[in-house]
Design an enzyme around this catalytic site. Structure first.
Site, short mmCIF file in Angstrom:
data_model
loop_
_atom_site.label_atom_id
_atom_site.label_comp_id
_atom_site.label_asym_id
_atom_site.label_seq_id
_atom_site.Cartn_x
_atom_site.Cartn_y
_atom_site.Cartn_z
CD GLU A 1 2.34 -5.77 8.24
OE1 GLU A 1 2.51 -6.98 8.02
OE2 GLU A 1 3.09 -4.88 7.79
CG HIS B 1 -0.22 0.02 2.52
ND1 HIS B 1 0.39 1.15 3.04
CD2 HIS B 1 -0.01 -0.96 3.44
CE1 HIS B 1 0.94 0.88 4.20
NE2 HIS B 1 0.72 -0.40 4.47
#
Length: 203
Positions: free
Chosen positions: A91, A20
């Site tokens: 994550e 990202h």
């Protein structure tokens, strides 16, 4: 950016790993796991720069972490209409170290490293390795090209498991924001085709 697909996949899987764009916490180097931190304006611009690169390729599937920073990167990069959320792409859970930098953590835990130190109330390296290996096995069995929008540490762990079934190998794979990396095969061997490719206009 010169990210290029393989000319002939030969029926093998090809995985495009896209980290990202920039967030306030990636900029300050704070560990960002379960906290849903948005992109900065620079991070949004980084994501937009990915669009013409990704538009040149056909993706058989697009998977994204459920975190908004990954979903927005996917959308701004032009693949949001085809994306499905994949919980396994979230994550690393940093537990009590969420939101802290490595330097801050080392004030109370000298020598601490995400790669070989305890993660109280979070996810151990063994646990994230098991998560990544399960996803590797699932995606390696799917022919065609898959785009994965996720996060720095998870993608490093994933790549380590792809090439050597080891999360610890990720310690040697640096990964910047809004970069493209490509995993594939060299004959029957899983391999890294490109790593950490970023748009030349991104400083």
């Amino acid at each position: 950016m010169n990210a290029t697909a393989s000319d002939e996949p030969n029926g093998h899987a090809e995985l495009w790993l896209i980290r990202h764009g920039e967030t306030p916490w990636s900029l300050s180097r704070q560990h960002t796991g379960r906290t849903d931190v948005p992109l900065t304006e620079r991070g949004r611009e980084q994501a937009r720069m990915l669009a013409p690169i990704l538009a040149q390729e056909h993706f058989d599937r697009v998977l994204t972490s459920p975190m908004s920073r990954a979903i927005e990167t996917c959308r701004l990069a032009g693949l949001g209409d085809h994306a499905e959320e994949e919980p396994e792409l979230r994550e690393w859970d940093y537990g009590i170290y969420e939101g802290r930098t490595t330097d801050e953590i080392r004030e109370s835990a000298p020598g601490w490293s995400v790669w070989d130190s305890p993660m109280p109330e979070g996810e151990s390296i063994g646990e994230i390795e098991a998560r990544a290996r399960n996803l590797v096995q699932r995606l390696a069995a799917l022919p065609g090209r898959t785009a994965l929008f996720s996060h720095a540490h998870f993608l490093r762990v994933f790549a380590g498991c792809w090439i050597g079934d080891s999360a610890a190998l990720g310690a040697h794979l640096l990964l910047d924001t809004a970069t493209v990396s490509i995993l594939g095969f060299e004959r029957e061997n899983r391999a890294i085709r490109q790593w950490n490719v970023r748009h030349p206009d991104v400083a």
